[in-house]
Scaffold this motif. Structure first.
Motif, PDB file in Angstrom:
ATOM      1  N   ASP A  27       0.793  -1.225   0.000  1.00  0.00           N
ATOM      2  CA  ASP A  27       0.000   0.000   0.000  1.00  0.00           C
ATOM      3  C   ASP A  27       0.828   1.279   0.000  1.00  0.00           C
ATOM      4  O   ASP A  27       0.266   2.377  -0.026  1.00  0.00           O
ATOM      5  CB  ASP A  27      -0.918   0.020   1.228  1.00  0.00           C
ATOM      6  N   ILE A  73      -0.254   5.287   0.032  1.00  0.00           N
ATOM      7  CA  ILE A  73       0.065   6.130   1.188  1.00  0.00           C
ATOM      8  C   ILE A  73       0.816   7.371   0.732  1.00  0.00           C
ATOM      9  O   ILE A  73       0.531   8.490   1.175  1.00  0.00           O
ATOM     10  CB  ILE A  73       0.861   5.328   2.236  1.00  0.00           C
ATOM     11  N   ILE A 133      -8.634   5.561   2.255  1.00  0.00           N
ATOM     12  CA  ILE A 133      -9.181   4.599   3.222  1.00  0.00           C
ATOM     13  C   ILE A 133      -8.609   3.204   3.000  1.00  0.00           C
ATOM     14  O   ILE A 133      -8.338   2.471   3.965  1.00  0.00           O
ATOM     15  CB  ILE A 133     -10.718   4.570   3.159  1.00  0.00           C
ATOM     16  N   LEU A 159      -5.807   1.768   5.075  1.00  0.00           N
ATOM     17  CA  LEU A 159      -6.141   1.637   6.493  1.00  0.00           C
ATOM     18  C   LEU A 159      -6.720   0.269   6.819  1.00  0.00           C
ATOM     19  O   LEU A 159      -6.795  -0.119   7.976  1.00  0.00           O
ATOM     20  CB  LEU A 159      -7.125   2.732   6.917  1.00  0.00           C
ATOM     21  N   ILE A 180      -9.795  -0.712   6.466  1.00  0.00           N
ATOM     22  CA  ILE A 180     -11.133  -0.628   7.063  1.00  0.00           C
ATOM     23  C   ILE A 180     -12.138  -1.334   6.188  1.00  0.00           C
ATOM     24  O   ILE A 180     -12.178  -1.188   5.027  1.00  0.00           O
ATOM     25  CB  ILE A 180     -11.534   0.852   7.279  1.00  0.00           C
TER      26      ILE A 180
END
Length: 151
Positions: free
Chosen positions: A3, A7, A146, A149, A151
């Motif tokens: 990721d 980021i 998102i 993260l 989530i």
């Protein structure tokens, strides 16, 4: 860390939210910055699975072009998605698509409410004046920020 490209793109995504809400435009310079970030990440070896990422970006571009031709999407949205999708790890593409859908629904509902309270012809924010249009950059950026993260 798969990721890391996303980021690193977070500040550019924040800038996209601002410009799309303020002006209902995603500047070509912002699209170019994300493309250059992707190139830098590829050269740094942060995207070892580059071929599937580029194929996904190309497929998104072609689908986006069709949606643009139908008047469903803006040109900046199409270009940004095409350069952003290669930053998404291939295994995370379904999650990104789901997040994009959820953030589109949430963003549309939120914007409807804000338009009722602070929108209108006197607003300095184009997204609050533009009835029947949605700043898709908001959802694209939110989904991209998102996803890492988890989530």
């Amino acid at each position: 860390m798969d990721d890391l490209p996303l980021i690193l793109a977070a500040p550019l995504m924040a800038a996209m939210i601002w410009t799309d809400l303020r002006h209902m435009r995603i500047p070509n310079t912002l699209v170019a910055a994300v493309a250059l970030l992707g190139l830098g990440c590829a050269l740094a070896g942060l995207m070892p699975d580059l071929a599937p990422r580029l194929i996904a970006g190309g497929a998104v571009f072609l689908a986006g072009l069709a949606l643009f031709a139908m008047g469903v999407m803006g040109g900046g949205d199409v270009k940004m998605l095409a350069v952003l999708v290669p930053l998404v790890p291939p295994a995370a593409l379904p999650g990104f698509a789901m997040l994009l859908s959820v953030t589109m629904l949430a963003g549309a509902l939120l914007l409807m409410g804000v338009r009722r309270v602070a929108g209108g012809p006197d607003s300095h924010w184009e997204s609050l004046r533009a009835r029947g249009r949605y700043p898709l950059g908001l959802s694209i950026a939110a989904a991209a920020m998102i996803l890492p993260l988890g989530i």
